[in-house]
Write a protein that holds these residues in place. Sequence first.
Motif, PDB file in Angstrom:
ATOM      1  N   SER A 255       0.945  -1.097  -0.066  1.00  0.00           N
ATOM      2  CA  SER A 255       0.089   0.034  -0.041  1.00  0.00           C
ATOM      3  C   SER A 255       1.071   1.211  -0.158  1.00  0.00           C
TER       4      SER A 255
ATOM      5  N   ASP B 132      -6.110  -1.290  -4.958  1.00  0.00           N
ATOM      6  CA  ASP B 132      -5.337  -1.720  -3.707  1.00  0.00           C
ATOM      7  C   ASP B 132      -6.249  -2.743  -2.751  1.00  0.00           C
ATOM      8  N   GLU B 133      -6.096  -4.016  -3.185  1.00  0.00           N
ATOM      9  CA  GLU B 133      -7.019  -4.874  -2.420  1.00  0.00           C
ATOM     10  C   GLU B 133      -8.392  -4.745  -2.903  1.00  0.00           C
TER      11      GLU B 133
HETATM   12 MG    MG Z   1      -2.003  -2.899   2.138  1.00  0.00          MG
END
Ligand code: MG
Length: 279
Positions: A51, A170-171
Amino acid sequence: MVNSKDLTFEYIRRDENGNVESITKAVDGVNIHVEPGQFVAILGHNGSGKSTFAKHINALLSPTEGSLFIDKKDTKNLEKLWEIRQTAGMVFQNPDNQIIGNVVEEDVGFGPENLGIETKKIWERVQESLQAVDMLNFRKHSPNKLSGGQKQRVAIAGVVAMKPKCIILDEPTAMLDPNGRKEVMETIKILNQQEKITVILITHYMEEVVNADKVFVMNKGQVVMEGTPREIFSQVEQLKEYRLDLPQVTELAYELQKEGIPLTSPILTVEELLSQLTP
Ligand code: MG
Ligand code: ADP
């Protein structure tokens, strides 16, 4: 599209007097190169720096050391901040934190509106973006009543409406049920293949990366593996060392192989496994 050179980032925690309490090197000398149009995946256990790296791509963070260029623009150059944010859009894990409008079409229009686009063009973009994520039928709906997967597709449409060359996710499927995950992955695939948007996908789900052009594995802030999905998933022991799994079907094929069943490795899809098991 993305070019990082020895990118390093440290989080510095200070006490109330401004004295440094702790320093965490979250990203440590990362070199990641992404070509326009590519679909790139980044894997890594929790806390590996994914991240933090992602936040550099749209200049939410600026390197402590090293450099990062997005579409040839230096992210350290504050004058290019808006251009960079327009070039590289970001989608986060929780769709609820990204949706601000009370009606789907308004929500998707916020981005282009902030860019100062004229009203007629905004509605064109809203229409195109909702179409691209297959949510046009929901344009008048309230986002609150949508499923997780639908909400995340609206959030993605909001980014697409700003016409970025690159999207970092991001995910994006972490909070979704299997159905929602599938919807969002299909959407991402369409954006990459039809809209030619460069995609950088950070994920925990190994199944989601088998179609990527390239995979990077991060561990303790560093890129420790890099290659095609086939190259990455053939290194089972190394992946285990970084506490990563295999796609289910790859794992199954790996176990079958250990039992003496002849298969080429790695197997990445169910179709591949079936075609090798049936004479
Ligand atoms: Mg992360
Ligand atoms: P990942 O996304 O791979 O889980 P992160 O980039 O979130 O990894 O975190 C990398 C490291 O940086 C971890 O050790 C994490 O605890 C630390 N970290 C992340 N955000 C912050 C922050 N805002 N302040 C201090 N440390 C942070």
